[in-house]
Design a protein around this motif. Structure first.
Motif, short mmCIF file in Angstrom:
data_model
loop_
_atom_site.label_atom_id
_atom_site.label_comp_id
_atom_site.label_asym_id
_atom_site.label_seq_id
_atom_site.Cartn_x
_atom_site.Cartn_y
_atom_site.Cartn_z
N ASP A 65 46.13 -2.90 -46.25
CA ASP A 65 44.74 -2.65 -46.62
C ASP A 65 44.32 -3.68 -47.67
O ASP A 65 44.70 -3.58 -48.84
N ALA A 66 43.57 -4.65 -47.20
CA ALA A 66 43.20 -5.77 -48.07
C ALA A 66 42.36 -5.31 -49.25
O ALA A 66 42.50 -5.83 -50.37
N GLU A 67 41.52 -4.31 -49.01
CA GLU A 67 40.63 -3.82 -50.05
C GLU A 67 41.43 -3.27 -51.24
O GLU A 67 41.20 -3.66 -52.39
N LEU A 68 42.39 -2.40 -50.94
CA LEU A 68 43.22 -1.84 -52.00
C LEU A 68 44.01 -2.94 -52.70
O LEU A 68 44.13 -2.97 -53.92
N LYS A 69 44.55 -3.82 -51.88
CA LYS A 69 45.34 -4.92 -52.42
C LYS A 69 44.55 -5.70 -53.47
O LYS A 69 45.02 -5.90 -54.58
N THR A 70 43.34 -6.09 -53.10
CA THR A 70 42.51 -6.85 -54.03
C THR A 70 42.18 -6.01 -55.26
O THR A 70 42.26 -6.50 -56.40
N ALA A 71 41.81 -4.75 -55.03
CA ALA A 71 41.43 -3.88 -56.15
C ALA A 71 42.56 -3.79 -57.16
O ALA A 71 42.34 -3.88 -58.37
N ILE A 72 43.78 -3.63 -56.66
CA ILE A 72 44.92 -3.47 -57.56
C ILE A 72 45.26 -4.80 -58.24
O ILE A 72 45.48 -4.86 -59.46
N GLN A 73 45.27 -5.87 -57.44
CA GLN A 73 45.67 -7.17 -58.00
C GLN A 73 44.66 -7.70 -59.02
O GLN A 73 45.02 -8.47 -59.90
N ASN A 74 43.39 -7.31 -58.87
CA ASN A 74 42.38 -7.85 -59.78
C ASN A 74 42.23 -7.07 -61.08
O ASN A 74 41.46 -7.47 -61.95
N LYS A 75 42.94 -5.97 -61.18
CA LYS A 75 42.87 -5.17 -62.41
C LYS A 75 43.36 -5.97 -63.61
O LYS A 75 44.43 -6.56 -63.56
N LYS A 76 42.55 -5.98 -64.65
CA LYS A 76 43.03 -6.55 -65.91
C LYS A 76 43.58 -5.39 -66.73
O LYS A 76 42.89 -4.39 -66.95
N ILE A 77 44.82 -5.49 -67.16
CA ILE A 77 45.43 -4.40 -67.92
C ILE A 77 45.74 -4.88 -69.32
O ILE A 77 46.42 -5.90 -69.50
N LYS A 78 45.25 -4.16 -70.30
CA LYS A 78 45.43 -4.58 -71.70
C LYS A 78 46.90 -4.48 -72.10
O LYS A 78 47.54 -3.44 -71.89
N GLY A 79 47.44 -5.55 -72.62
CA GLY A 79 48.81 -5.50 -73.12
C GLY A 79 49.86 -5.44 -72.02
O GLY A 79 50.94 -4.89 -72.22
N PHE A 80 49.55 -5.98 -70.86
CA PHE A 80 50.53 -5.96 -69.78
C PHE A 80 50.23 -7.08 -68.81
O PHE A 80 49.09 -7.26 -68.38
N ILE A 81 51.25 -7.89 -68.48
CA ILE A 81 51.06 -8.99 -67.54
C ILE A 81 51.69 -8.62 -66.21
O ILE A 81 52.91 -8.64 -66.07
N PRO A 82 50.88 -8.25 -65.22
CA PRO A 82 51.41 -7.77 -63.94
C PRO A 82 52.07 -8.89 -63.15
O PRO A 82 51.59 -10.03 -63.15
N GLU A 83 53.16 -8.56 -62.48
CA GLU A 83 53.84 -9.52 -61.61
C GLU A 83 53.70 -9.12 -60.15
O GLU A 83 53.39 -9.92 -59.29
N HIS A 84 53.98 -7.86 -59.88
CA HIS A 84 53.82 -7.35 -58.51
C HIS A 84 53.71 -5.84 -58.60
O HIS A 84 53.85 -5.27 -59.68
N TYR A 85 53.44 -5.20 -57.48
CA TYR A 85 53.27 -3.75 -57.53
C TYR A 85 53.73 -3.09 -56.24
O TYR A 85 53.91 -3.76 -55.22
N SER A 86 53.95 -1.78 -56.30
CA SER A 86 54.27 -1.00 -55.10
C SER A 86 53.37 0.21 -55.04
O SER A 86 53.24 0.92 -56.03
N LEU A 87 52.78 0.41 -53.88
CA LEU A 87 51.98 1.62 -53.68
C LEU A 87 52.61 2.43 -52.56
O LEU A 87 52.73 1.96 -51.43
N TYR A 88 53.06 3.64 -52.91
CA TYR A 88 53.66 4.53 -51.94
C TYR A 88 52.73 5.72 -51.71
O TYR A 88 52.40 6.43 -52.66
#
Lengths: 164, 164
Positions: free
Chosen positions: A120-143
DNA sequence: ATGTATGCAAACCATTTGCAATGAC
DNA sequence: GTCATTGCAAATGGTTTGCATACAT
């Protein structure tokens, strides 16, 4: 057609080998044949796998490695993000290629434990574009846990039978 | 203020006890004191926990249960969605309350393995509103792996030192 | 030559299982 | 009284570790 996709596969294998070499060099780890053989097999045959299947597959390919080496190498591959690790409730870990593997989420049936990929490209983009304060995202898993169609059907049927 | 939040806690405990009773009745499982004691403790003290902490905590509360019972009960609590299970890469499972526990995602530092909660209503809605063909979602877990601020700082510092 | 990586076997440890005793129904 | 549930202790099985050997550097 087949030929083209094989050429693409070879190219990918070449690329991940390069990336692995970079990582090993940067960290002063040795470039052993075992490590490359494991990476190669993962990027040839194995999209999703657990340690046992990988171990068997290495043996069948006539490249015997110990389980210790397998775990050691997998650690390295995780660290340089060439492989992803998943745990879906059971005590068995699953792995998959991380490079050039169409990124997907996972649907897990809480009834039969079957795992399906879910793109699901929409979810993928939504999650990857999140800016999170004090955390540098590398990758994620959605189950996403729930009922697969087969189990939903089965449960419905049983309900009918159980009616008084 | 404190009194009000305690009253709320009692109410929640009451509610989950009810839900558990419904589940046990519906499935003709027995309503043992052990099962309720475990549920109570989880909804009193333990927001996030692993089996060992829960086991210790039960002992401290002078309600001794065996590990077997703990695992057995946890299975039931998972099935009726009163508890959630997580596995963040290590071989230890973590659990948390599922009812009236502000829903959150998880940030996992790939360097120090620390886990933080991460609330984001937008992502939550986006994921929950997804219609998936041939799958009935019940709940989901989103794990974002990356570097926490402490580790990011430390790594930056080390890089400086290592410069020639 | 040096010391990292490997293979092997033993150790580890969370979880599961078998069985006799208990207690919910 | 019956049979699910408990506690205990042993078994399981994926993963880790220690150590002698091999081999990348």
């Amino acid at each position: 057609m087949l030929k083209i996709s094989m050429e693409k596969e070879n190219k990918v294998r070449e690329l991940v080998r390069q990336k692995f070499t970079e990582y090993l060099t940067a960290n002063k780890f040795r470039k052993t044949p075992e490590r490359y053989a494991i990476l190669d097999l993962i990027y040839t045959d194995q999209r999703h796998f657990d340690m046992d299947t990988l171990y068997e597959a290495m043996n069948e390919r006539n490249f015997r490695v110990s389980r210790a080496t397998l775990y050691n190498t997998m650690q390295l591959l995780l660290e340089c993000h060439l492989v992803l690790k998943h745990q879906f409730g059971q005590n068995l870990s699953f792995y998959e290629r991380a490079y050039n593997n169409d990124f997907h989420h996972h649907l897990i049936c809480s009834h039969c434990n079957k795992v399906q990929e879910y793109k699901d490209a929409e979810l993928k983009t939504a999650i990857q574009n999140k800016k999170i304060k004090g955390f540098i995202p590398e990758h994620y898993s959605l189950y996403i846990y729930g009922l697969c169609s087969a189990c939903a059907r089965e449960l419905k049927k049983n309900k009918k039978f159980n009616k008084p």
